[in-house]
Design a protein around this motif. Structure first.
Motif, PDB file in Angstrom:
ATOM      1  N   ILE A  32      35.857 -23.335 -21.313  1.00  0.00           N
ATOM      2  CA  ILE A  32      36.729 -24.305 -20.648  1.00  0.00           C
ATOM      3  C   ILE A  32      36.866 -25.536 -21.542  1.00  0.00           C
ATOM      4  CG2 ILE A  32      36.206 -23.498 -18.320  1.00  0.00           C
ATOM      5  CD1 ILE A  32      34.335 -25.876 -18.004  1.00  0.00           C
ATOM      6  N   LYS A  33      37.873 -26.351 -21.275  1.00  0.00           N
ATOM      7  CA  LYS A  33      38.200 -27.484 -22.148  1.00  0.00           C
ATOM      8  C   LYS A  33      37.017 -28.435 -22.344  1.00  0.00           C
ATOM      9  CE  LYS A  33      41.547 -31.173 -22.759  1.00  0.00           C
ATOM     10  NZ  LYS A  33      42.747 -31.818 -22.243  1.00  0.00           N
ATOM     11  N   SER A  34      36.393 -28.837 -21.264  1.00  0.00           N
ATOM     12  CA  SER A  34      35.254 -29.745 -21.339  1.00  0.00           C
ATOM     13  C   SER A  34      34.227 -29.301 -20.307  1.00  0.00           C
ATOM     14  CB  SER A  34      35.704 -31.179 -21.061  1.00  0.00           C
ATOM     15  OG  SER A  34      34.600 -32.064 -21.132  1.00  0.00           O
ATOM     16  N   LEU A  35      33.015 -29.054 -20.749  1.00  0.00           N
ATOM     17  CA  LEU A  35      31.966 -28.527 -19.881  1.00  0.00           C
ATOM     18  C   LEU A  35      30.912 -29.599 -19.642  1.00  0.00           C
ATOM     19  CD1 LEU A  35      30.523 -26.157 -18.452  1.00  0.00           C
ATOM     20  CD2 LEU A  35      29.454 -25.661 -20.647  1.00  0.00           C
ATOM     21  N   ALA A  36      30.742 -29.976 -18.376  1.00  0.00           N
ATOM     22  CA  ALA A  36      29.700 -30.927 -17.998  1.00  0.00           C
ATOM     23  C   ALA A  36      28.420 -30.145 -17.726  1.00  0.00           C
ATOM     24  CB  ALA A  36      30.127 -31.720 -16.768  1.00  0.00           C
ATOM     25  N   LEU A  37      27.398 -30.376 -18.522  1.00  0.00           N
ATOM     26  CA  LEU A  37      26.106 -29.733 -18.306  1.00  0.00           C
ATOM     27  C   LEU A  37      25.388 -30.465 -17.183  1.00  0.00           C
ATOM     28  CD1 LEU A  37      24.989 -29.220 -21.998  1.00  0.00           C
ATOM     29  CD2 LEU A  37      25.809 -27.491 -20.403  1.00  0.00           C
ATOM     30  N   LYS A  38      24.705 -29.732 -16.324  1.00  0.00           N
ATOM     31  CA  LYS A  38      24.039 -30.302 -15.160  1.00  0.00           C
ATOM     32  C   LYS A  38      22.524 -30.226 -15.303  1.00  0.00           C
ATOM     33  CE  LYS A  38      27.901 -31.037 -13.008  1.00  0.00           C
ATOM     34  NZ  LYS A  38      28.310 -32.345 -12.546  1.00  0.00           N
ATOM     35  N   SER A  39      21.824 -31.146 -14.608  1.00  0.00           N
ATOM     36  CA  SER A  39      20.363 -31.197 -14.664  1.00  0.00           C
ATOM     37  C   SER A  39      19.708 -30.067 -13.870  1.00  0.00           C
ATOM     38  CB  SER A  39      19.867 -32.549 -14.142  1.00  0.00           C
ATOM     39  OG  SER A  39      20.285 -32.735 -12.800  1.00  0.00           O
ATOM     40  N   LYS A  46      23.224 -34.151 -11.428  1.00  0.00           N
ATOM     41  CA  LYS A  46      23.562 -35.148 -12.448  1.00  0.00           C
ATOM     42  C   LYS A  46      24.008 -34.463 -13.741  1.00  0.00           C
ATOM     43  CE  LYS A  46      21.964 -39.086 -10.545  1.00  0.00           C
ATOM     44  NZ  LYS A  46      22.837 -40.126 -10.136  1.00  0.00           N
ATOM     45  N   THR A  47      24.981 -35.060 -14.394  1.00  0.00           N
ATOM     46  CA  THR A  47      25.465 -34.551 -15.675  1.00  0.00           C
ATOM     47  C   THR A  47      24.530 -35.005 -16.790  1.00  0.00           C
ATOM     48  OG1 THR A  47      27.754 -34.558 -14.908  1.00  0.00           O
ATOM     49  CG2 THR A  47      27.416 -34.586 -17.287  1.00  0.00           C
ATOM     50  N   GLU A 140      32.566 -38.584 -10.382  1.00  0.00           N
ATOM     51  CA  GLU A 140      31.464 -37.745  -9.919  1.00  0.00           C
ATOM     52  C   GLU A 140      30.495 -38.508  -9.018  1.00  0.00           C
ATOM     53  OE1 GLU A 140      27.968 -35.447 -12.186  1.00  0.00           O
ATOM     54  OE2 GLU A 140      29.976 -34.942 -12.904  1.00  0.00           O
ATOM     55  N   ASP A 141      30.202 -39.765  -9.353  1.00  0.00           N
ATOM     56  CA  ASP A 141      29.291 -40.565  -8.522  1.00  0.00           C
ATOM     57  C   ASP A 141      29.899 -40.845  -7.149  1.00  0.00           C
ATOM     58  OD1 ASP A 141      27.313 -40.653 -10.478  1.00  0.00           O
ATOM     59  OD2 ASP A 141      28.122 -42.487 -11.374  1.00  0.00           O
ATOM     60  N   PHE A 146      30.041 -39.695  -1.345  1.00  0.00           N
ATOM     61  CA  PHE A 146      30.803 -39.214  -0.191  1.00  0.00           C
ATOM     62  C   PHE A 146      30.056 -38.075   0.507  1.00  0.00           C
ATOM     63  CE2 PHE A 146      33.810 -36.042   1.438  1.00  0.00           C
ATOM     64  CZ  PHE A 146      34.517 -36.792   2.373  1.00  0.00           C
ATOM     65  N   LEU A 147      29.554 -37.132  -0.274  1.00  0.00           N
ATOM     66  CA  LEU A 147      28.833 -35.993   0.288  1.00  0.00           C
ATOM     67  C   LEU A 147      27.538 -36.422   0.969  1.00  0.00           C
ATOM     68  CD1 LEU A 147      29.387 -33.424  -2.581  1.00  0.00           C
ATOM     69  CD2 LEU A 147      30.406 -33.371  -0.310  1.00  0.00           C
ATOM     70  N   GLU A 148      26.801 -37.340   0.321  1.00  0.00           N
ATOM     71  CA  GLU A 148      25.540 -37.813   0.892  1.00  0.00           C
ATOM     72  C   GLU A 148      25.774 -38.583   2.183  1.00  0.00           C
ATOM     73  OE1 GLU A 148      23.886 -40.015  -2.367  1.00  0.00           O
ATOM     74  OE2 GLU A 148      23.075 -38.217  -3.329  1.00  0.00           O
TER      75      GLU A 148
END
Length: 157
Positions: A32-39, A46-47, A140-141, A146-148
């Motif tokens: 994919i164009k840009s991949l955000a790696l997650k913890s 978190k990215t 993202e934050d 919003f979800l929390e």
């Protein structure tokens, strides 16, 4: 009957080869164009960093549909992503032709200008609305907050 057995065998072979590529120590490429790696394996984790289309990575571990990967170019850069973001085939980033990164990504998935033109010719699709949706961006934050606050599932599983 022979054809059916051969088709099933072929499907199992292809599935086995695909699974072998996602095994620990295997090499994959960012698809994919840009991949955000997650913890962690949660979608809203978190990215930890980002990788670009075509970057080569090593699989550290697999957990269901998630893979922990490490950048081949920057070994300190590692994190989790959905395996669907990865490709077992080597991807050449950049192009000597006039295709954009988006066009290259779509072509890799079997979608090209000819197919898009055939959809447009039918006149039933509203591409302006698709472009509007693709242009939207949510921080993202803000999304996590919003979800929390809404006590919504964080997509961890």
């Amino acid at each position: 009957m022979k054809k059916l057995i051969m088709m099933i065998g072929l499907c199992l072979l292809v599935a086995g080869l695909a699974a072998a590529q996602v095994a620990r120590g295997g090499t994959l490429y960012v698809g994919i164009k840009s991949l955000a790696l997650k913890s962690s394996t949660g979608f809203f984790a978190k990215t930890t960093g980002t990788l670009d289309y075509g970057d080569r990575v090593t699989v550290l571990q697999v957990s269901g549909k998630w893979v922990e990967i490490q950048s081949a170019a920057t070994p300190s850069l590692k994190g989790w992503t959905a395996s669907t973001n990865m490709s077992a085939k080597q991807i050449v980033s950049g192009s000597t032709g006039s295709a954009t990164t988006k066009e290259i990504a779509l072509a890799g998935k079997g979608f090209n200008q000819e197919i898009e033109d055939s959809y447009k010719a039918k006149g039933e699709l509203n591409y302006a609305d698709v472009d509007k949706v693709e242009a939207q961006f949510v921080n993202e934050d803000d999304l996590r907050r919003f979800l929390e606050e809404g006590r919504l599932a964080m997509g961890d599983k």
